[in-house]
Design a protein around this motif. Structure first.
Motif, PDB file in Angstrom:
ATOM      1  N   SER A  47      38.409  24.170  10.330  1.00  0.00           N
ATOM      2  CA  SER A  47      37.886  25.247  11.464  1.00  0.00           C
ATOM      3  C   SER A  47      38.390  24.745  12.906  1.00  0.00           C
ATOM      4  O   SER A  47      38.754  23.421  12.832  1.00  0.00           O
ATOM      5  CB  SER A  47      36.352  25.198  11.566  1.00  0.00           C
ATOM      6  OG  SER A  47      35.810  24.040  12.049  1.00  0.00           O
ATOM      7  N   ARG A 287      42.972  29.482  14.936  1.00  0.00           N
ATOM      8  CA  ARG A 287      42.656  30.838  15.793  1.00  0.00           C
ATOM      9  C   ARG A 287      43.039  32.118  15.041  1.00  0.00           C
ATOM     10  O   ARG A 287      42.423  33.133  15.420  1.00  0.00           O
ATOM     11  CB  ARG A 287      42.998  30.347  17.065  1.00  0.00           C
ATOM     12  CG  ARG A 287      42.496  29.467  18.057  1.00  0.00           C
ATOM     13  CD  ARG A 287      41.187  29.692  18.624  1.00  0.00           C
ATOM     14  NE  ARG A 287      40.349  28.665  19.310  1.00  0.00           N
ATOM     15  CZ  ARG A 287      39.018  28.344  19.125  1.00  0.00           C
ATOM     16  NH1 ARG A 287      38.326  29.231  18.481  1.00  0.00           N
ATOM     17  NH2 ARG A 287      38.635  27.579  20.027  1.00  0.00           N
ATOM     18  N   ARG A 288      44.218  32.238  14.578  1.00  0.00           N
ATOM     19  CA  ARG A 288      44.838  33.379  13.809  1.00  0.00           C
ATOM     20  C   ARG A 288      43.969  33.892  13.151  1.00  0.00           C
ATOM     21  O   ARG A 288      43.725  35.008  12.629  1.00  0.00           O
ATOM     22  CB  ARG A 288      46.418  33.082  13.864  1.00  0.00           C
ATOM     23  CG  ARG A 288      47.086  34.433  13.125  1.00  0.00           C
ATOM     24  CD  ARG A 288      48.256  34.192  13.088  1.00  0.00           C
ATOM     25  NE  ARG A 288      49.378  33.725  13.920  1.00  0.00           N
ATOM     26  CZ  ARG A 288      49.542  32.453  14.445  1.00  0.00           C
ATOM     27  NH1 ARG A 288      49.613  31.692  13.423  1.00  0.00           N
ATOM     28  NH2 ARG A 288      50.425  32.304  15.329  1.00  0.00           N
ATOM     29  N   ASN A 289      43.744  32.981  12.187  1.00  0.00           N
ATOM     30  CA  ASN A 289      43.048  33.482  10.783  1.00  0.00           C
ATOM     31  C   ASN A 289      42.237  32.267  10.509  1.00  0.00           C
ATOM     32  O   ASN A 289      42.552  31.263   9.940  1.00  0.00           O
ATOM     33  CB  ASN A 289      44.150  33.576   9.668  1.00  0.00           C
ATOM     34  CG  ASN A 289      44.899  34.665   9.687  1.00  0.00           C
ATOM     35  OD1 ASN A 289      44.700  35.811   9.840  1.00  0.00           O
ATOM     36  ND2 ASN A 289      46.227  34.611   9.394  1.00  0.00           N
ATOM     37  N   ARG A 290      40.930  32.603  10.923  1.00  0.00           N
ATOM     38  CA  ARG A 290      39.736  31.550  10.965  1.00  0.00           C
ATOM     39  C   ARG A 290      39.537  31.285   9.437  1.00  0.00           C
ATOM     40  O   ARG A 290      39.051  32.250   8.704  1.00  0.00           O
ATOM     41  CB  ARG A 290      38.468  31.977  11.676  1.00  0.00           C
ATOM     42  CG  ARG A 290      38.902  32.026  13.031  1.00  0.00           C
ATOM     43  CD  ARG A 290      38.612  30.817  13.980  1.00  0.00           C
ATOM     44  NE  ARG A 290      37.411  30.215  13.713  1.00  0.00           N
ATOM     45  CZ  ARG A 290      36.591  30.305  14.692  1.00  0.00           C
ATOM     46  NH1 ARG A 290      36.892  30.579  15.903  1.00  0.00           N
ATOM     47  NH2 ARG A 290      35.291  29.579  14.379  1.00  0.00           N
ATOM     48  N   PHE A 295      33.762  34.233   7.771  1.00  0.00           N
ATOM     49  CA  PHE A 295      34.745  35.284   8.268  1.00  0.00           C
ATOM     50  C   PHE A 295      35.237  36.347   6.912  1.00  0.00           C
ATOM     51  O   PHE A 295      35.455  35.712   5.963  1.00  0.00           O
ATOM     52  CB  PHE A 295      36.013  34.845   9.020  1.00  0.00           C
ATOM     53  CG  PHE A 295      35.749  34.382  10.256  1.00  0.00           C
ATOM     54  CD1 PHE A 295      36.148  35.172  11.343  1.00  0.00           C
ATOM     55  CD2 PHE A 295      35.459  33.069  10.397  1.00  0.00           C
ATOM     56  CE1 PHE A 295      35.718  34.802  12.813  1.00  0.00           C
ATOM     57  CE2 PHE A 295      35.220  32.692  11.629  1.00  0.00           C
ATOM     58  CZ  PHE A 295      35.527  33.386  12.828  1.00  0.00           C
ATOM     59  N   GLU A 297      36.818  39.215   7.432  1.00  0.00           N
ATOM     60  CA  GLU A 297      38.161  39.683   7.711  1.00  0.00           C
ATOM     61  C   GLU A 297      38.927  38.861   8.775  1.00  0.00           C
ATOM     62  O   GLU A 297      38.217  38.319   9.645  1.00  0.00           O
ATOM     63  CB  GLU A 297      37.969  41.297   8.329  1.00  0.00           C
ATOM     64  CG  GLU A 297      37.305  41.946   7.502  1.00  0.00           C
ATOM     65  CD  GLU A 297      37.560  43.654   7.691  1.00  0.00           C
ATOM     66  OE1 GLU A 297      38.291  43.750   8.226  1.00  0.00           O
ATOM     67  OE2 GLU A 297      36.471  44.353   7.390  1.00  0.00           O
ATOM     68  N   THR A 298      40.057  38.581   8.885  1.00  0.00           N
ATOM     69  CA  THR A 298      41.039  38.142   9.516  1.00  0.00           C
ATOM     70  C   THR A 298      42.105  38.892  10.259  1.00  0.00           C
ATOM     71  O   THR A 298      42.883  39.696   9.359  1.00  0.00           O
ATOM     72  CB  THR A 298      41.550  36.711   8.946  1.00  0.00           C
ATOM     73  OG1 THR A 298      42.130  37.185   7.734  1.00  0.00           O
ATOM     74  CG2 THR A 298      40.364  35.880   8.534  1.00  0.00           C
ATOM     75  N   ASP A 300      45.128  37.776  11.352  1.00  0.00           N
ATOM     76  CA  ASP A 300      46.610  37.621  11.060  1.00  0.00           C
ATOM     77  C   ASP A 300      47.297  37.617  12.550  1.00  0.00           C
ATOM     78  O   ASP A 300      48.729  38.003  12.643  1.00  0.00           O
ATOM     79  CB  ASP A 300      47.196  37.907  10.136  1.00  0.00           C
ATOM     80  CG  ASP A 300      48.607  37.109   9.502  1.00  0.00           C
ATOM     81  OD1 ASP A 300      48.494  36.061   9.771  1.00  0.00           O
ATOM     82  OD2 ASP A 300      49.401  37.849   9.142  1.00  0.00           O
TER      83      ASP A 300
ATOM     84  N   TYR B 158      45.202  44.629  17.217  1.00  0.00           N
ATOM     85  CA  TYR B 158      44.066  44.115  16.023  1.00  0.00           C
ATOM     86  C   TYR B 158      43.722  45.604  15.368  1.00  0.00           C
ATOM     87  O   TYR B 158      42.878  45.376  14.600  1.00  0.00           O
ATOM     88  CB  TYR B 158      42.833  43.609  16.821  1.00  0.00           C
ATOM     89  CG  TYR B 158      42.989  42.150  17.461  1.00  0.00           C
ATOM     90  CD1 TYR B 158      42.714  41.185  16.824  1.00  0.00           C
ATOM     91  CD2 TYR B 158      43.632  42.111  18.785  1.00  0.00           C
ATOM     92  CE1 TYR B 158      43.103  39.984  17.181  1.00  0.00           C
ATOM     93  CE2 TYR B 158      43.907  40.631  19.413  1.00  0.00           C
ATOM     94  CZ  TYR B 158      43.576  39.523  18.431  1.00  0.00           C
ATOM     95  OH  TYR B 158      43.707  38.492  19.130  1.00  0.00           O
ATOM     96  N   TYR B 213      39.124  38.671  17.163  1.00  0.00           N
ATOM     97  CA  TYR B 213      39.030  38.511  15.820  1.00  0.00           C
ATOM     98  C   TYR B 213      37.705  38.649  15.208  1.00  0.00           C
ATOM     99  O   TYR B 213      37.582  38.255  14.051  1.00  0.00           O
ATOM    100  CB  TYR B 213      39.460  36.784  15.766  1.00  0.00           C
ATOM    101  CG  TYR B 213      38.627  35.904  16.346  1.00  0.00           C
ATOM    102  CD1 TYR B 213      38.793  35.692  17.626  1.00  0.00           C
ATOM    103  CD2 TYR B 213      37.724  35.224  15.592  1.00  0.00           C
ATOM    104  CE1 TYR B 213      37.835  34.715  18.272  1.00  0.00           C
ATOM    105  CE2 TYR B 213      36.733  34.328  16.374  1.00  0.00           C
ATOM    106  CZ  TYR B 213      36.977  34.128  17.560  1.00  0.00           C
ATOM    107  OH  TYR B 213      36.088  33.037  18.126  1.00  0.00           O
ATOM    108  N   ASN B 217      33.753  41.782  11.780  1.00  0.00           N
ATOM    109  CA  ASN B 217      33.071  40.726  11.062  1.00  0.00           C
ATOM    110  C   ASN B 217      31.654  41.101  11.276  1.00  0.00           C
ATOM    111  O   ASN B 217      30.719  40.321  10.451  1.00  0.00           O
ATOM    112  CB  ASN B 217      33.696  39.392  11.290  1.00  0.00           C
ATOM    113  CG  ASN B 217      34.782  38.972  10.595  1.00  0.00           C
ATOM    114  OD1 ASN B 217      34.906  38.680   9.778  1.00  0.00           O
ATOM    115  ND2 ASN B 217      36.202  38.922  11.428  1.00  0.00           N
TER     116      ASN B 217
END
Lengths: 314, 314
Positions: A47, A287-290, A295, A297-298, A300, B158, B213, B217
């Motif tokens: 993380s 940070r882009r994809n946690r 989460f 949903e991410t 990307d 997004y 992001y 969620n």
């Protein structure tokens, strides 16, 4: 995720325009040449918190005292790192003014919630001494090259490419070779009148959602690296759309100093994550994809202003 | 402008994907049907300040007291407009909890500068009475249709499409028919544990650069329409990356009330610009390309979070 991940299509489209570098992972070209050992990929993605807390000493750098301002307000100290590679004249001029005590006793007289806080000498009455009231703008530069950037792979809606230079979010146009600092939160920049070359003393700090439409209109020449909570405590105007504060609600500037002029024992030891480090590359990816299970949903995707460059007070 | 206006190319590309509506001017399909006289195009484009200051009474709406919360903190009153069309269960639950006094005497216990302020009952000790501690998430909805939106013409990184519904920044996916509120500054949303359906009492407010992001969620179910300056004055944690405050630095919640339960004479008369109005359409255009002579470059782009929906206290 939305079923139409439009940013992926847009990313691919941007790659056709701008070359393969845009879709490569975030890698600073100088990271290995500078002798920094690349991190081993962790067994499972970490993380952002874990990355920051466990970053090795080599991923952090201390501020240079000659390149650092202390803005002392009744609410506390704000620490600003200057950007002389992007704006040498603005960086030198504010140091000259600070050393003359130009700002001491002036105020932060314009504060718009979610936008900016602006301070200095609104009346234009104070003598600038050896400092300049008006400087030729340094809205962009050709003195910073593509190789100086840690680029993001992500497309940006306001600039051909974005990334980081010396810990500062910045943009680059390969067609012109121009680089410029962008208006992310905590950006430190120079207000001006209608002429682009009319600013020299009235600084502002970005408080809220990145006002990117200001990019290339003004000279950004630093970043608040400590004390944004202090900036957020300032009185705002609730009655004036432009944000000018009534005299009695202005926020006094106690003192603006160059850190090098403060006794070493009284300086704050603030460290900034090296944006060319492997830790920072890992942070951007996280940070882009946690990776945390929280989460569902991410995106990307990440924009440069959503990757706040970590700092820490030692 | 950068010599490569990549956003224009991306806009054109998005139009191929998403249909011509994306490149049409911002027009709410219901604006004329509702009997509102369209503004005459001004002789010269007006600044955002001029548009807001001169918007006709018909461009403003008052808050519905049954749909409004007053969050009273030592620093002042924060006013939240709920979003029952997007999140009916969350909107109803927080009103039930407020009416039982659930939040009174609790605290805002997590504040991260530039990110969020979160409050409620971290210890999970307090009885929720008729309210629910855990609700099925309302992260997106099919109860809000494309026709309910005032869409932006601009692409978004997004989401397939973004715009405004009932004064709230929102996204829409034409492929699924799903709509959701997005994480712009001042968004009011429900914190949760790892399960998407585990939140019901711990609210948060977005303080800084839009943390997009988090979209989809969590359940966003309102917006702070007055008092973000109060939220910004809260104590932050400087020692805990997660932002949890030590007991003595927590920010007390004096009271959370439904405005309808406050005597009419004590309510704040807050008006929000109608995001379906001609004034709002003009404002968005002026945010995209600022007409004032001060600007030497304009991006021909705006993101939804950069168009703060105007509010005013009468």
């Amino acid at each position: 995720m939305p079923s139409t991940p439009i940013h992926l299509l847009r990313g691919a489209f941007a790659a056709l325009l701008c070359g393969a570098a845009l879709v490569n992972p975030l890698v600073h070209p100088m990271a290995h040449a500078q002798g920094q050992a690349p991190d081993q990929p962790p067994a499972s993605p970490r993380s952002p918190y874990e990355i920051i807390e466990n970053a090795p000493a080599s991923a952090w750098r201390s501020l240079a005292a000659q390149n650092t301002l202390y803005l002392d307000l009744p609410q506390g100290r704000v620490v600003i790192e200057l950007a002389p590679r992007f704006a040498p004249a603005h960086s030198a001029n504010i140091k000259t003014l600070a050393r003359e005590g130009f700002y001491d006793g002036l105020s932060i007289y314009r504060v718009v919630e979610g936008f900016v806080a602006q301070g200095g000498d609104q009346s234009k009455q104070r003598d600038t001494g050896a400092g300049q009231r008006q400087l030729k703008s340094e809205r962009f530069t050709t003195a910073v090259a593509a190789g100086d950037f840690t680029f993001l792979p992500d497309p940006d809606s306001y600039a051909p490419r974005t990334g980081f230079v010396d810990g500062l979010p910045a943009a680059f146009d390969p067609a012109t070779g121009e680089a410029w600092l962008i208006h992310c939160p905590a950006a430190f920049a120079m207000a001006r009148d209608d002429s682009p070359d009319s600013g020299g003393t009235e600084f502002y700090v970005v408080l809220g959602h990145a006002p990117r439409y200001l990019d290339r209109n003004v000279t950004v020449f630093g970043r608040v690296v400590h004390g944004m909570d202090v900036m957020q405590q300032l009185n705002r105007s609730r009655s004036d759309l432009y944000g000018t504060l009534a005299e009695e609600r202005r926020n006094p500037i106690l003192r603006l100093q160059v850190a090098a002029d403060v006794p070493a024992s009284e300086r704050l030891d603030i460290q900034v994550m090296d944006t060319g480090s492997a830790s920072f590359a890992e942070l951007v990816a996280a940070r882009r994809n946690r990776p945390e299970p929280w989460f569902v949903e991410t995106p990307d995707y990440v924009d440069a202003c959503a990757v706040s460059v970590p700092t820490r007070l030692q």
